[in-house]
Design a protein around this motif. Structure first.
Motif, short mmCIF file in Angstrom:
data_model
loop_
_atom_site.label_atom_id
_atom_site.label_comp_id
_atom_site.label_asym_id
_atom_site.label_seq_id
_atom_site.Cartn_x
_atom_site.Cartn_y
_atom_site.Cartn_z
N CYS A 18 0.83 -1.20 0.00
CA CYS A 18 0.00 0.00 0.00
C CYS A 18 0.87 1.25 0.00
O CYS A 18 1.82 1.35 0.77
CB CYS A 18 -0.90 -0.01 1.23
SG CYS A 18 -1.83 1.53 1.42
N CYS A 21 -0.37 3.21 3.83
CA CYS A 21 -0.09 2.65 5.16
C CYS A 21 1.03 1.63 5.15
O CYS A 21 1.47 1.18 6.20
CB CYS A 21 -1.37 2.05 5.77
SG CYS A 21 -1.87 0.47 5.04
N CYS A 34 -6.07 -0.97 -1.13
CA CYS A 34 -5.66 -1.53 0.16
C CYS A 34 -6.90 -1.86 1.00
O CYS A 34 -7.74 -0.99 1.22
CB CYS A 34 -4.78 -0.52 0.90
SG CYS A 34 -4.36 -1.04 2.57
N CYS A 37 -6.86 0.66 4.18
CA CYS A 37 -7.07 2.11 4.13
C CYS A 37 -7.63 2.61 2.80
O CYS A 37 -7.93 3.80 2.67
CB CYS A 37 -5.78 2.85 4.49
SG CYS A 37 -4.57 2.85 3.18
ZN LIG Z 1 -3.22 0.95 3.19
#
Ligand SMILES: [Zn+2]
Ligand SMILES: *Cc1c(COP(=O)(O)O)cnc(C)c1O
Length: 399
Positions: A18, A21, A34, A37
């Motif tokens: 990702c 994050c 992701c 997030c």
């Molecule tokens: Zn993420």
């Protein structure tokens, strides 16, 4: 999708990471965002590459020369039309510095989109779907239609109604795509693909817009070819930016070459947008953490007529990490650059592609690029894509 199929599809050491994050995931052709997030993902390989330029150069120049760096298993037979291996042409007469154009119009369907489609459609062919689906300003449609035909898959295309250059539309029709027109701009067409297909979890049509990170893996080979052909890394690379997948992909390519020891530096990336469709220029200038969207994007360069670029975060990273910039150019500057390339260099590109030369001239003017620096402009698509614009602007010498 069961994991044994994925294992045959990707190299054993591939993972997805990702961009926000940093979470890592096993490779999955259907994972685009992701799960933690919602941000976009980048595929990576964990193994360090120990392949040399001389080894690579024994193979035909093109996307698949760099197979070690691509995520697909080396056992897979690619769906290919010989994409990549495009000319890198030194500009002779622009009265500017040391500049080359990477003429992506020389790809099988006339744009760089083919580099991504060879990967994306190869995946589609191996995951038992009926076909592929894309929203497009035109070139993604032409490319997806051709590669789907080659793979024996169907192709569904969503286009902004009345705003697709005629050459691109003709290609999509020629290759037998099923075409749906959507009111509004490309952004509305992409919304429809995301909301009506991707987020509903259907698994019949494989989505191949540029949030699909596998497609961008093919496009990163533009960077590999530039270094391969020049024999060194240019100081600056200038890219017309629409949905912002390409600038992100090219930067990833340069980054990987540097990390693997095949290049000794990285270039500055300059993204060019049209004034009437410049969300990334605005976002970058204001250092905004949110994308400053453009609701009704407008420009003659229809391939970059996009107000909500899905890859905006990746593109901001590319420009910031490379110490580059985003700049905008007017439609008049784009058309002037298109004429100059055609009449002084013999290179025919569509309007969006000419934004790179227009951007270069602007960058020289404001001191963003020095005359002594080596610059590569990405000539994204062929002039024949948009004959209507040519006929509208051309002044004919009939004597
Ligand atoms: Zn993420
Ligand atoms: C797709 C395309 C672009 C924009 O590329 P993005 O990855 O969407 O930023 C620019 N020029 C041409 C000719 C294109 O087809």
């Amino acid at each position: 999708m069961n994991s044994s199929v994925n294992k045959d599809l990707f190299k054993p050491d591939v993972y997805m990471k990702c961009i926000c994050c940093g979470s890592s995931f096993s490779p999955d052709p259907w994972r685009f965002f992701c799960p933690k997030c919602g941000c976009l993902l980048h595929p990576f390989l964990t193994a360090t590459m120990n392949v040399s330029w001389s080894e690579l150069r024994k193979r035909r120049l093109g996307v698949w020369r760099y197979r070690e760096f691509l995520p697909l298993s080396s056992k897979l037979e690619p769906v290919s039309l010989g994409e990549g291996g495009t000319p890198l042409i030194r500009l002779r007469s622009t009265g500017v510095g040391e500049a080359y154009i990477k003429f992506e119009g020389a790809n099988p369907t006339g744009s760089f989109k083919d580099r991504g489609m060879t990967i994306g459609v190869t995946i589609a062919k191996h995951i038992s779907v009926k076909g592929v689906i894309v929203a497009s300003t035109g070139n993604t449609a032409a490319s997806a239609a051709a590669y789907a035909a080659r793979a024996g898959l169907s192709c569904v295309i969503l286009l902004p109604k009345g705003r697709v250059a005629i050459g691109k539309l003709a290609q999509a029709i020629l290759h037998g795509a099923q075409i749906k027109e959507v009111e509004g701009s490309f952004d509305n067409a992409l919304d429809e693909v995301l909301n009506e297909y991707v987020k509903k979890g259907q698994k019949e049509l494989y989505p191949l817009n540029s949030y699909n990170p596998w497609r961008l893996e093919g496009q990163k080979t533009i960077a590999y070819e530039i270094v391969d052909e020049l024999g060194f890394v240019p100081d600056v690379v200038i890219v017309p930016v629409g949905n912002a997948g390409n600038i992100s992909a090219i930067w990833k390519g340069f980054y990987e070459l540097y990390e693997s020891g095949l290049a000794n530096k990285k270039p500055r990336m300059i993204g060019v947008q049209a004034e009437g469709a410049s969300p990334l220029v605005k976002t970058w200038m204001k250092k905004s953490k949110e994308l400053l969207v453009v609701d009704n994007p407008e420009t003659i360069a229809t391939a970059i007529r996009i107000g909500r670029p899905v890859n905006w975060m990746k593109a901001l990273k590319a420009v910031n990490e490379s110490n580059g910039a985003f700049i905008s150019v007017s439609d008049d500057e784009i058309l002037e650059a298109m004429k100059n390339l055609a009449m002084l260099e013999g290179i025919g590109v569509e309007p969006a592609s000419a934004a790179s030369l227009a951007g270069y001239k602007k960058a020289l003017g404001i001191g963003l690029v020095d005359k002594g620096e080596t610059v590569v402009l990405i000539g994204t698509g062929h002039a024949l894509k948009d004959p209507d614009t040519i006929l509208r602007i051309a002044s004919w010498n009939t004597k």
